[in-house]
Each structure stands twice: as C-alpha cells, then as structure tokens.
Design a protein around this motif. Sequence first.
Motif, mmCIF file in Angstrom:
data_model
loop_
_atom_site.group_PDB
_atom_site.id
_atom_site.type_symbol
_atom_site.label_atom_id
_atom_site.label_comp_id
_atom_site.label_asym_id
_atom_site.label_seq_id
_atom_site.Cartn_x
_atom_site.Cartn_y
_atom_site.Cartn_z
ATOM 1 N N PRO A 89 33.927 31.292 55.681
ATOM 2 C CA PRO A 89 33.619 30.229 54.731
ATOM 3 C C PRO A 89 32.795 30.726 53.543
ATOM 4 O O PRO A 89 32.662 30.017 52.554
ATOM 5 N N ASN A 90 32.259 31.937 53.629
ATOM 6 C CA ASN A 90 31.434 32.511 52.561
ATOM 7 C C ASN A 90 32.121 33.686 51.884
ATOM 8 O O ASN A 90 31.468 34.607 51.409
ATOM 9 N N SER A 91 33.423 33.645 51.839
ATOM 10 C CA SER A 91 34.226 34.726 51.276
ATOM 11 C C SER A 91 33.950 34.922 49.788
ATOM 12 O O SER A 91 33.616 33.978 49.079
ATOM 13 N N GLU A 92 34.151 36.140 49.310
ATOM 14 C CA GLU A 92 34.107 36.426 47.873
ATOM 15 C C GLU A 92 35.342 35.852 47.181
ATOM 16 O O GLU A 92 35.462 35.929 45.963
ATOM 17 N N PHE A 93 36.260 35.288 47.964
ATOM 18 C CA PHE A 93 37.514 34.742 47.462
ATOM 19 C C PHE A 93 37.665 33.283 47.872
ATOM 20 O O PHE A 93 38.664 32.895 48.463
ATOM 21 N N HIS A 94 36.665 32.467 47.585
ATOM 22 C CA HIS A 94 36.613 31.026 47.855
ATOM 23 C C HIS A 94 36.538 30.749 49.357
ATOM 24 O O HIS A 94 35.477 30.406 49.837
ATOM 25 N N LEU A 95 37.636 30.878 50.085
ATOM 26 C CA LEU A 95 37.678 30.798 51.542
ATOM 27 C C LEU A 95 38.672 31.849 52.004
ATOM 28 O O LEU A 95 39.545 32.253 51.238
#
Length: 166
Positions: A89-95
């Motif tokens: 949920p904390n991705s560098e790519f939104h989700l």
Amino acid sequence: MKRRTFTFGATAALAVAGCSSSNRFQTYRGPEVTSVVVNKGARSLYLLHHTEILKGYNVRLGFAPEGHKEYEGDGRTPEGTYVINRRNPNSEFHLSLGISYPNREDVARAAALGKKPGGDIFIHGQPLTYRPKGGDWTAGCIAVKNPEIEKIYAMVRDGTPITLRA
C-alpha cells in the motif's frame, strides 16, 4: 467585507478538495477473481472468474518486453505462471501487487548465465516521482493507470494465480 470573502474562499477551497480526494482503498463485492492473465503481445491484463472475463486493462511492460525475463536488469517482464504473493500500500507506484517471480527455474536459468534472477516484479500504478512518456517503461513490471490499480488491488487476493503469456 474582507473577512467574509476570506471565509467564503476558504470554505469553497475545502469543499473542492473534499470532492476531489480519492480513496485508494476500494471495496469489491463481486465474483471472486480466480486468475489473472497478462497477454504481453497485446499489452493487456484480464481479471477472470474461472473462464469469465470480469475486467480488462491496457498495460505497459518492461522496457525490453520481448521474451522471458532471464536476469536482473534485462528490462523484461517474466513469462509463465506465478501467484500474487504480496501487496504494497506504500508503493513508489501508487499501489502494487507482488508477483512470485523468481521461481526455481528462473533462479537456475539466471545462475546458468552467471547472473542474479532479479525480483520485485509487481502489477502497479504510475510512479509518484516522475511521469513516463508512453511506451513500455518499467524495469519488468506490469503498469496500469492509478484508478485501475485501485480496482485491481481491491479485486485480486493474495494467492491468486497469474499467467504471463508472450
């Protein structure tokens, strides 16, 4: 008069901000997604309930999309059957939803080349820090638009099989 104008302006700004905010974490109550299929050649991803297509999306792949991923840094998106094995949920790519690459065969193939197989292959949204200019641009992942990853993230459970085809 200035106080009334400020109060009206502040209230309007808050109302607009409230209307435009999006909840990344959606709820899905439809049929179970029993598998995910990615057709690399057609740049498409399908969510299936057995043989029924529930949703289809256009995707972007690794910057060198032809062929199966052989080693870390080759820019290819894997081919074969894996499972969705984690979510970020904390991705560098939104989700993002993690794919279980590499498997034993992938590790052996890379080792035979004297290389590492790589990893961290995901279905994900758009990057938070830069905007790609079209075409295939990931390091081997499957990218969709942010509103699409929000739906996929809600619909697909960990353990769901994913097949990536040429």
